[in-house]
Design a protein around this motif. Structure first.
Motif: not given
Length: 227
Positions: A6-34
């Motif tokens: 159960x993880x929340x969907x994350x989106x990459x930050x824009x410009x100088x702003x970065x999105x806080x994400x857990x390692x699980x959220x980051x992995x799911x974003x990279x391998x599912x969405x990207x």
């Protein structure tokens, strides 16, 4: 069997702003969405470096070269997704190496975590089943015959048994939980690498991790959301 994460969907930050994400959220974003993929020969392709180098070197080399491999055939993933895949592909052998990297990527694509055997009780079940009009029954087999005395004299009767097997044995449960701990340790290595060395332009990795021993409290299916 694997548990859903159960993880929340994350989106990459824009410009100088970065999105806080857990390692699980980051992995799911990279391998599912990207749709990131693992390339175990990437550093050799980029710089001719020897194999067996660490995740830190890959991220430093990527930043120095300022490029990535163009696989062609589809739009390229976000640069951070490539960095995540590169770091995972360089997972040290002490944390499972390539085999663990492939497993982590597979789980991330499916949005799942390893099965740590929630039902930790051994069970005795029939080896096979048979279906009849009355329902599903354990399959039996004849192993001999005996003579039984009755009112009308002796008669021959079959002796039947139901072959059984045991599931969720202590050995199976221990192996599943060792595998879970190996997965957890590899995630910790990835998390700490990103937190120490950075390398991401649109994300900031938080310290959140899935529970280390969810079976200790028997509430892992709820606590996994911490990932």
């Amino acid at each position: 069997m694997m548990h859903s994460v159960v993880t929340r969907p994350v989106r990459p930050g824009r410009g100088a702003q970065r999105t806080a994400a857990s390692i699980c959220e980051l992995l799911e974003w990279a391998f599912q969405r990207e749709i990131a993929t693992l390339d175990f020969n990437e550093i050799e392709t980029l710089s001719g470096a020897r194999t067996g180098i660490g995740m830190e070197y890959i991220m430093i080399e990527r930043a120095r070269l300022g490029c990535r491999v163009d696989g062609g055939g589809r739009s390229l993933p976000h640069p951070d997704a490539d960095v995540v895949a590169s770091a995972l592909a360089a997972l040290p052998e002490g944390h499972g190496g390539r085999r663990m990297a492939l497993w982590i990527a597979e789980l991330a694509r499916a949005g799942r975590t390893p099965d740590w055997r929630t039902d930790d009780r051994a069970k005795c079940i029939p080896q096979d089943w048979r279906q009849s009009k009355h329902g599903l029954f354990a399959r039996t087999e004849v192993i001999g015959q005996i003579m039984v005395a009755g009112r009308k004299g002796a008669r021959r009767m079959d002796v039947t048994i139901c072959p059984v097997t045991y599931i969720n044995t202590g050995r199976e449960i221990a192996a599943a939980r060792r595998a879970y701990l190996g997965w957890w340790g590899a995630l910790l290595e990835l998390r700490d690498t990103f937190r120490l060395y950075g390398g991401l332009s649109a994300f900031e990795v938080s310290d959140a991790m899935p529970p280390r021993t969810p079976w200790a409290t028997q509430s892992g299916l709820t606590n996994i959301s911490a990932c």
